[in-house]
Design an enzyme around this catalytic site. Structure first.
Site, PDB file in Angstrom:
ATOM      1  N   ASP A  19      -1.340  16.095  14.659  1.00 62.74           N
ATOM      2  CA  ASP A  19      -0.475  16.609  15.412  1.00 62.74           C
ATOM      3  C   ASP A  19      -0.987  18.168  15.336  1.00 62.74           C
ATOM      4  O   ASP A  19      -1.963  18.249  15.249  1.00 62.74           O
ATOM      5  CB  ASP A  19       0.954  16.722  14.144  1.00 62.74           C
ATOM      6  CG  ASP A  19       1.617  15.776  13.800  1.00 62.74           C
ATOM      7  OD1 ASP A  19       1.910  14.608  14.732  1.00 62.74           O
ATOM      8  OD2 ASP A  19       2.507  15.358  12.461  1.00 62.74           O
ATOM      9  N   GLU A  39       1.210   5.182   0.332  1.00 56.64           N
ATOM     10  CA  GLU A  39       0.491   7.223   1.278  1.00 56.64           C
ATOM     11  C   GLU A  39       1.115   8.134   0.553  1.00 56.64           C
ATOM     12  O   GLU A  39       2.035   7.913  -0.769  1.00 56.64           O
ATOM     13  CB  GLU A  39       1.124   7.601   2.792  1.00 56.64           C
ATOM     14  CG  GLU A  39       0.787   8.677   3.209  1.00 56.64           C
ATOM     15  CD  GLU A  39       1.347   8.498   5.034  1.00 56.64           C
ATOM     16  OE1 GLU A  39       0.631   7.748   5.442  1.00 56.64           O
ATOM     17  OE2 GLU A  39       2.222   9.737   4.710  1.00 56.64           O
ATOM     18  N   PHE A  78      13.607  14.903   9.194  1.00 51.88           N
ATOM     19  CA  PHE A  78      12.426  13.442   9.404  1.00 51.88           C
ATOM     20  C   PHE A  78      12.211  13.304  10.888  1.00 51.88           C
ATOM     21  O   PHE A  78      11.010  13.208  11.555  1.00 51.88           O
ATOM     22  CB  PHE A  78      11.740  13.518   8.353  1.00 51.88           C
ATOM     23  CG  PHE A  78      10.138  12.554   7.705  1.00 51.88           C
ATOM     24  CD1 PHE A  78       9.369  13.213   8.556  1.00 51.88           C
ATOM     25  CD2 PHE A  78       9.938  11.828   7.521  1.00 51.88           C
ATOM     26  CE1 PHE A  78       7.747  13.322   9.127  1.00 51.88           C
ATOM     27  CE2 PHE A  78       8.551  12.001   7.162  1.00 51.88           C
ATOM     28  CZ  PHE A  78       7.778  12.352   8.208  1.00 51.88           C
ATOM     29  N   HIS A 128       3.270  -0.876   4.694  1.00 51.32           N
ATOM     30  CA  HIS A 128       2.802   0.698   3.753  1.00 51.32           C
ATOM     31  C   HIS A 128       3.822   1.392   3.138  1.00 51.32           C
ATOM     32  O   HIS A 128       5.160   1.588   3.909  1.00 51.32           O
ATOM     33  CB  HIS A 128       2.126   0.694   4.541  1.00 51.32           C
ATOM     34  CG  HIS A 128       1.110   1.751   4.429  1.00 51.32           C
ATOM     35  ND1 HIS A 128       0.356   1.762   3.733  1.00 51.32           N
ATOM     36  CD2 HIS A 128       1.427   3.724   5.316  1.00 51.32           C
ATOM     37  CE1 HIS A 128       0.245   3.194   3.594  1.00 51.32           C
ATOM     38  NE2 HIS A 128       0.175   4.158   4.464  1.00 51.32           N
ATOM     39  N   SER A 173       0.672  -1.140   0.103  1.00 54.35           N
ATOM     40  CA  SER A 173      -0.424   0.115   0.025  1.00 54.35           C
ATOM     41  C   SER A 173       0.841   1.086   0.381  1.00 54.35           C
ATOM     42  O   SER A 173       2.066   1.187   0.293  1.00 54.35           O
ATOM     43  CB  SER A 173      -1.226  -0.246   1.332  1.00 54.35           C
ATOM     44  OG  SER A 173      -0.012  -0.335   2.293  1.00 54.35           O
TER      45      SER A 173
END
Length: 289
Positions: A102, A10, A211, A260, A8
Site C-alpha cells: 500500500d 495470517e 476495514f 487462509h 493457513s
C-alpha cells in the site's frame, strides 16, 4: 462437507508489549491446528519491516511452523528489498508473500522508490530468479482500488503467476459467490495455480465494516441488518461464528480445499470456526525459548 480443509493463518508483527502478548497467545492457540503455513505482514507502507523479520524468526524457531514472510516494494530500493529477502533465506525462510504494498502513510497512491521495484511483477521476477523461495501473491475477487475492473485484476494476477508465483491468497469477501465468480474468471484467463480464499472472521462488525470500506470490499445490506439484530440480543459472536463457518462450508462444497484466515492476532473466533469445520489439534507445541 466431506473433508477438513487445509488451513493457513495470517498474523501481524507487534509494535507494543501488549501486542506482543496477543501475538504469542494467538500463535500458541492456533499452532496446534497444524496449518500448512502462516504468514506475517508488513505494516502500512512497510513500517514494520524490522518487526516482521523478528516475528518471522521467532515463530519459525519457537513453534516450528512454516512461515511465509511478507515482502513489499514500498519505500525501498531494489537492493534493500533483495537484501531483506536474502536475510529471510539466511534465517531459513523458504516462502515469501510478494506484494506491491500500500501507499506509505500520508500518500494517496503507491509511488515507486526512484531505485525501487515499480510493481509486484518486477519483485516476483527478481525473487524467482534467486531460486530460493516459494512465492505466494495477493488476489482481488473484487476490484482493487487501483484496478479498472475485476478482469484487469485477473489479468494482472496472471502476470504475477507467469512471473514465478505458485499460488495466490485473496482479499477477504463476505459472500461465497464473490470468490466463485472470481475463480471462474481466473480459469477462463488460463490461471491454473491454486487460488486460496482469504477468510476474515468478524471480530467486530463496526471495525470490519470500516476495514471493508478501505479495501473496496462490497458490504451486503443483509449483513448490516443481521449484526444490528445480533447486537441487540447479545449474539454477535455466535452470529460471526455461524456466518464464517457457513461461508467456509459453502466454499468447500464448491471444491475449495484451502482456507487462509486473517486472524488480526485474535485467535478465539478463528479457532472456533476451524473446530466447526472439523480441524482439530494435531501437534504439540515446542517449548518457547
Amino acid at each position: 462437507m466431506t473433508k477438513t480443509p487445509n488451513i493457513s493463518f495470517e498474523f501481524f508483527p507487534p509494535q507494543t508489549l501488549d501486542a506482543s502478548f496477543r501475538l504469542w497467545e494467538t500463535v500458541q492457540m492456533l499452532a496446534p491446528l497444524n496449518p500448512d503455513f502462516v504468514s506475517v505482514t508488513y505494516g502500512a507502507g512497510g513500517t514494520t519491516r524490522k518487526l516482521t523479520h523478528e516475528a518471522v524468526g521467532a515463530i519459525a524457531n519457537n513453534y516450528g511452523l512454516n512461515v511465509a514472510a511478507h515482502l513489499t516494494c514500498v519505500d525501498a530500493t531494489r537492493a534493500e528489498t533483495m537484501e531483506i529477502a536474502e536475510s529471510y533465506a539466511a534465517a531459513g525462510v523458504t516462502e515469501i508473500v510478494a506484494l506491491r504494498g500500500d501507499a506509505p502513510k500520508g500518500s494517496e497512491r503507491f509511488t515507486a522508490h526512484d531505485d525501487g521495484f515499480t510493481s509486484s511483477v518486477e519483485l516476483i521476477e527478481a525473487l524467482a530468479a534467486t531460486g530460493k523461495f516459494k512465492l505466494r501473491v495477493g488476489a482481488y475477487p473484487e476490484p482493487h482500488p487501483d484496478a479498472a475492473d475485476t478482469l484487469a485484476d485477473v489479468r494482472w494476477l496472471k502476470r504475477k503467476i507467469d512471473a514465478g508465483a505458485s499460488s495466490a491468497m485473496t482479499q477477504f469477501f463476505f459472500e461465497a459467490e464473490t470468490f466463485l465468480r472470481f475463480r471462474d474468471a481466473c480459469v477462463k484467463e488460463g490461471i491454473i495455480a491454486p487460488i486460496i480464499p482469504g477468510i476474515l472472521p468478524i471480530q467486530s462488525w463496526d471495525g470490519t465494516r470500516k476495514f471493508a470500506a478501505r479495501c473496496g470490499t462490497q458490504i451486503p445490506a443483509w449483513l448490516d441488518d443481521a449484526f444490528a439484530s445480533a447486537k441487540r440480543d447479545g449474539r454477535e459472536e455466535l452470529l460471526a461464528t455461524a456466518l464464517c463457518t457457513e461461508l467456509c462450508d459453502t466454499l468447500m462444497s464448491e471444491g475449495v480445499d484451502d482456507l487462509h484466515f486473517y486472524t488480526l492476532n485474535k485467535p478465539h473466533l478463528t479457532r472456533q470456526v476451524c473446530h466447526a469445520l472439523g480441524v482439530s489439534p494435531q501437534i504439540a507445541l515446542q517449548n518457547v525459548a
